[in-house]
Design a protein around this motif. Structure first.
Motif, PDB file in Angstrom:
ATOM      1  N   PHE A 218     -51.443 -22.117  14.439  1.00 45.43           N
ATOM      2  CA  PHE A 218     -50.557 -21.676  14.720  1.00 45.43           C
ATOM      3  C   PHE A 218     -49.776 -22.635  15.656  1.00 45.43           C
ATOM      4  O   PHE A 218     -48.256 -22.724  15.663  1.00 45.43           O
ATOM      5  N   LEU A 237     -45.593 -14.222  10.779  1.00 48.20           N
ATOM      6  CA  LEU A 237     -45.976 -12.938  11.302  1.00 48.20           C
ATOM      7  C   LEU A 237     -45.677 -12.881  12.917  1.00 48.20           C
ATOM      8  O   LEU A 237     -45.371 -11.672  13.502  1.00 48.20           O
ATOM      9  N   ARG A 238     -45.505 -13.923  13.657  1.00 51.54           N
ATOM     10  CA  ARG A 238     -45.066 -13.980  14.787  1.00 51.54           C
ATOM     11  C   ARG A 238     -43.737 -13.358  15.043  1.00 51.54           C
ATOM     12  O   ARG A 238     -43.292 -12.577  15.891  1.00 51.54           O
TER      13      ARG A 238
ATOM     14  N   VAL B  94     -52.999 -15.426  14.973  1.00 53.07           N
ATOM     15  CA  VAL B  94     -51.748 -14.719  15.225  1.00 53.07           C
ATOM     16  C   VAL B  94     -52.014 -13.198  14.732  1.00 53.07           C
ATOM     17  O   VAL B  94     -51.621 -12.284  15.328  1.00 53.07           O
ATOM     18  N   ALA B  97     -53.877 -11.687  17.596  1.00 57.28           N
ATOM     19  CA  ALA B  97     -52.816 -11.511  18.659  1.00 57.28           C
ATOM     20  C   ALA B  97     -52.225 -10.090  18.353  1.00 57.28           C
ATOM     21  O   ALA B  97     -51.968  -9.285  19.137  1.00 57.28           O
ATOM     22  N   PHE B 204     -54.043 -21.074  24.779  1.00 58.62           N
ATOM     23  CA  PHE B 204     -52.344 -21.118  24.742  1.00 58.62           C
ATOM     24  C   PHE B 204     -51.987 -20.171  23.779  1.00 58.62           C
ATOM     25  O   PHE B 204     -51.259 -19.099  24.238  1.00 58.62           O
ATOM     26  N   SER B 205     -52.337 -20.103  22.500  1.00 62.59           N
ATOM     27  CA  SER B 205     -51.802 -19.195  21.442  1.00 62.59           C
ATOM     28  C   SER B 205     -51.828 -17.756  21.711  1.00 62.59           C
ATOM     29  O   SER B 205     -50.787 -17.065  21.629  1.00 62.59           O
ATOM     30  N   TYR B 208     -49.281 -17.078  24.368  1.00 59.59           N
ATOM     31  CA  TYR B 208     -47.682 -17.237  24.178  1.00 59.59           C
ATOM     32  C   TYR B 208     -47.595 -16.119  23.280  1.00 59.59           C
ATOM     33  O   TYR B 208     -46.286 -15.501  23.477  1.00 59.59           O
ATOM     34  N   ILE B 209     -48.350 -15.754  22.449  1.00 53.94           N
ATOM     35  CA  ILE B 209     -47.862 -14.468  21.530  1.00 53.94           C
ATOM     36  C   ILE B 209     -47.693 -13.318  21.972  1.00 53.94           C
ATOM     37  O   ILE B 209     -46.800 -12.666  22.019  1.00 53.94           O
ATOM     38  N   MET B 210     -48.813 -13.080  22.878  1.00 57.34           N
ATOM     39  CA  MET B 210     -48.896 -11.637  23.390  1.00 57.34           C
ATOM     40  C   MET B 210     -48.142 -11.223  24.528  1.00 57.34           C
ATOM     41  O   MET B 210     -47.742 -10.242  24.949  1.00 57.34           O
ATOM     42  N   MET B 223     -51.414 -24.642  29.689  1.00 54.20           N
ATOM     43  CA  MET B 223     -50.783 -25.206  28.387  1.00 54.20           C
ATOM     44  C   MET B 223     -49.725 -24.672  28.036  1.00 54.20           C
ATOM     45  O   MET B 223     -48.789 -24.990  27.574  1.00 54.20           O
TER      46      MET B 223
END
Lengths: 284, 271
Positions: A218, A237-238, B94, B97, B204-205, B208-210, B223
């Protein structure tokens, strides 16, 4: 299973095994519940989604959720982009990592051990330390917002894979290469004709791992790509999540679709994969 | 070489003001000084990251270890259990998440449905500052399967003869666990500890996404801050300084673990 339990060591061990079995069933249920819920929810109607209480069997089964999810964003383009990146990554990783690993395993050259330590310490470095100069480099080349920065680095060898393959190559008897050398074979020839054909399992592990790594990645697509036409599935998807956040069954349909190839790959190759984790994890 | 050059560049940038538009300008230690003394959010991000690591790392290691122990009892269907427990680690980040955002949704998410069933009053996980970090930690535990497989491989490498002689001496399973299994497993535990430390310090990811760092900066990890400076504000010098600070801290912690490892990691000799 209902055999009579007799007191003593064997009996106690059997009870222990039974307890382990029961606990494992519980844990497996706990661990698979989120996943099952994802699949089930992706097939639910809106009414059932908000029905209250855990509904495990969707009725009616709404396949249409998948169609709607795919139509909402150009997932075919995301899929194509992801496949391009993944396949080029796997190819690059296989060729370069195996060559580098062969050099580390067999060819003696000055500073080899120091270089190897550097390579391994790469695994411990925060990604942010390198990503900024590397990003700026791609920017200077005018290649940000293309797919190139996503796969090109793998043509220079990934640390983990070099490490894994080196361990494997060391197990191949040196006599084989010596014999080839006597027959006048070059190092490249040895790599291509002797080492590679003998390394099927190890190369499969590397191939599968690098495919999954790229498929799931990602951060790097996020940093390098900003045009929708160049999105990978992860970014797609994001984006879907941001635009359709509350539309859970569609979101779950998209999430299932993205997970499915990874899960299938895992299902068909798990023997190799477990082997790979073992190699990287323990022999270190 | 391709790997070392960016390292020097990044170190150099960390002593400059570099906005991409203009060439890097040398400003000495200013980035570092500002970072440590004059950045209110640094403390928040460091606290959040350490909080996350302090819970998710030991809990994750423990759960993975227990699962591996259970799998190693030579029971029926071991490979099936192993696959089921490892599966969450295969699912793309992703997708995970997205899934967990759904699971943690009040009223319709599975986590809260289950908690309500047992009579608890579940929180609004991702929008309440005090519950957002635990939510991400919980989600991370779901992917313990990765370290579990590594443990399992380690467990299978312990010679059977050790257990046999222990049984002859009349050792019960608790004694066997603490006198044989755990000492023999310390190198594997050590490996998982270091790898887990490095990855959870860089969380991070998912955040960042959630949550994008929210609510009220509750999941604003180190991060995320770094990413924001580098790729939103284009303050490459400042972000590089952050990256190096993190590297030094991670390296320091790793060395600390290595130093203490003499005392607790047991290396079998003659292998």
């Amino acid at each position: 299973m209902m055999r009579r339990m007799y007191v003593g060591r064997t009996g106690r061990r059997r009870i222990g095994r039974l307890v382990a079995f029961v606990v494992l069933i519980g844990m497996s249920a706990l661990f698979s519940a989120p996943f099952l819920f994802m699949v089930v929810s992706s097939l639910k109607s809106r009414a059932q989604l908000y029905g209250g209480g855990p509904i495990w069997i969707p009725n009616p089964i709404v396949w249409r959720n998948y169609v709607d999810a795919f139509l909402f964003l150009p997932f075919d383009i995301f899929f194509r982009n992801t496949m391009i990146v993944c396949l080029l990554t796997v190819l690059g990783t296989l060729i370069s990592s195996s060559m580098v690993a062969y050099a580390f395993a067999r060819i003696r050259f000055p500073g080899r051990d120091i270089l190897f330590v550097v390579l391994v310490s790469k695994m411990m470095m925060p990604w942010a330390v390198r990503i900024i100069p590397v990003f700026l480099m791609w920017k200077r080349f005018g290649l940000t917002n293309t797919l190139v920065p996503l796969f090109a680095p793998y043509w220079l060898g990934g640390a983990l894979y070099v490490f894994l393959l080196r361990q494997f190559f060391r197990g191949i008897p040196e006599e084989l290469s010596d014999a080839a050398r006597i027959d006048g074979c070059s190092e490249i020839g040895i790599w291509l004709r002797i080492i590679m054909p003998l390394s099927g399992p190890a190369l499969s592990v590397v191939g599968i791992f690098s495919f999954l790594e790229e498929w799931n990645d990602f951060i790097r697509p996020l940093i390098y790509v900003n045009e929708t036409e160049k999105f990978t599935l992860a970014l797609g998807l994001r984006m879907f999540m941001q635009m359709q956040g509350g539309n859970w069954s569609h979101l779950m349909a998209a999430a299932v679709s993205m997970s499915l190839p990874a899960i299938l790959l895992f299902a068909f190759t798990q023997r190799y994969m477990v082997q790979g984790v073992t190699l990287t994890g323990v022999k270190g | 070489v391709f790997w070392v050059i960016p390292l020097f560049q990044s170190a150099y940038y960390s002593f400059t003001r570099y906005t991409v538009l203009s060439a890097p300008r040398w400003i000495g230690l200013q980035n570092y000084v500002k970072l440590v003394t004059d950045d209110r959010l640094l403390g928040t991000s460091v606290f959040n990251t350490l909080y996350y690591t302090a819970f998710s790392l030991p809990l994750g290691l423990l759960i993975a270890f227990v699962l591996a122990l259970l799998l190693n009892t030579r029971i029926r269907g071991m490979t099936v259990f192993r696959s089921v427990l490892y599966l969450p680690s295969v699912i793309p980040m992703v997708a995970t998440a997205a899934l967990w955002t759904f699971l943690l949704t009040p009223r319709i998410g599975l986590v809260n449905i289950m908690l309500s069933v047992v009579g608890l009053n579940p929180p609004n996980w991702l929008t309440e500052p005090e519950w957002a970090k635990p939510a991400l930690i919980l989600m991370n535990l779901w992917t313990a399967g990765g370290s579990m497989v590594v443990y399992l491989a380690g467990l299978q490498g312990i010679p059977e003869s050790l257990y046999e002689s222990a049984q002859i001496d009349g050792a019960n399973w608790i004694q066997q666990l603490f006198k044989i299994t755990i000492p023999m497993m310390t190198p594997t535990i050590f490996y998982n500890l270091i790898m887990g430390l490095i990855s959870s310090m860089q969380v991070f990811s998912t955040a960042y996404i959630m949550t994008s760092g929210g609510p009220l900066n509750a999941t604003y990890f180190y991060m995320l801050k770094l990413y924001q400076h580098a790729f939103f504000d284009y303050r490459m010098g400042y972000a590089s300084a952050m990256a190096w600070l993190l590297f030094v801290v991670v390296l320091g912690l790793t060395i600390l673990v290595f130093k203490t490892s003499d005392r607790w990691v047991f290396y079998a000799t003659g292998e």
